[in-house]
Design a protein around this motif. Structure first.
Motif, PDB file in Angstrom:
ATOM      1  N   ASN A   8      32.517  35.858  39.360  1.00  0.00           N
ATOM      2  CA  ASN A   8      33.932  35.601  39.598  1.00  0.00           C
ATOM      3  C   ASN A   8      34.212  35.740  41.092  1.00  0.00           C
ATOM      4  N   TRP A   9      35.106  34.893  41.610  1.00  0.00           N
ATOM      5  CA  TRP A   9      35.494  34.940  43.026  1.00  0.00           C
ATOM      6  C   TRP A   9      36.978  34.608  43.108  1.00  0.00           C
ATOM      7  N   GLU A  10      37.777  35.565  43.590  1.00  0.00           N
ATOM      8  CA  GLU A  10      39.203  35.342  43.797  1.00  0.00           C
ATOM      9  C   GLU A  10      39.499  35.605  45.264  1.00  0.00           C
ATOM     10  N   GLU A  11      40.028  34.609  45.965  1.00  0.00           N
ATOM     11  CA  GLU A  11      40.275  34.725  47.404  1.00  0.00           C
ATOM     12  C   GLU A  11      41.723  34.388  47.724  1.00  0.00           C
ATOM     13  N   LYS A  12      42.304  35.158  48.649  1.00  0.00           N
ATOM     14  CA  LYS A  12      43.693  34.949  49.046  1.00  0.00           C
ATOM     15  C   LYS A  12      43.815  35.149  50.556  1.00  0.00           C
ATOM     16  N   VAL A  13      44.456  34.205  51.244  1.00  0.00           N
ATOM     17  CA  VAL A  13      44.726  34.355  52.678  1.00  0.00           C
ATOM     18  C   VAL A  13      45.765  35.459  52.839  1.00  0.00           C
ATOM     19  N   VAL A  14      45.483  36.427  53.728  1.00  0.00           N
ATOM     20  CA  VAL A  14      46.411  37.538  53.947  1.00  0.00           C
ATOM     21  C   VAL A  14      47.116  37.443  55.300  1.00  0.00           C
ATOM     22  N   SER A  15      46.579  36.671  56.236  1.00  0.00           N
ATOM     23  CA  SER A  15      47.280  36.397  57.490  1.00  0.00           C
ATOM     24  C   SER A  15      46.718  35.135  58.125  1.00  0.00           C
TER      25      SER A  15
END
Length: 131
Positions: A8-15
């Protein structure tokens, strides 16, 4: 063979914004086989210089928590990675966090590498350790 697969891979831009320098957080789960048998949960802090992947010259830190066995001994432990990545693949060097071993892995020390080409089902790793 020492290998792992990403479950599983969950990625989110934080800045930052798309197309410009940005930082992302990713949470991944992996399944390991070889000297390490079991699963892990990994939190990565990723740096993207602009469009797509960076040049492979900067590092992205992460912590990965393993639960399973090392050479038949059961417990948990944490490693600290320094990843580099580009459009061709990823590479990491890692070190066991001192004092993080539990169960039969209490006192575990060690270092290793991991990596491979992007898009492959399995990536390889090395792990030199002492108990």
């Amino acid at each position: 063979m020492n290998a792992f697969t990403t479950k599983n891979w969950e990625e989110k831009v934080v800045s930052g914004t798309e197309g410009g320098p940005r930082v992302a957080h990713a949470r991944a789960t992996m399944a390991y086989q070889g000297v390490i048998e079991g699963e892990s949960s990994c939190d990565l802090l990723l740096y993207y210089a602009g469009e797509g992947y960076d040049s492979g010259q900067t590092t992205s830190p992460s912590f990965e928590r393993f639960e399973g066995k090392v050479d038949g001994r059961e417990g948990t432990f944490i490693v600290r990675h320094e990843y580099t990545f580009d459009a061709k693949g990823i590479a990491s060097t890692f070190t066991v966090v001192p004092g993080s071993g539990t169960g039969e892995l209490t006192g575990l020390t060690g270092t290793g590498t991991s990596g491979g080409a992007l898009g492959e089902d399995q990536l390889g790793y090395t792990f030199e350790y002492a108990l």
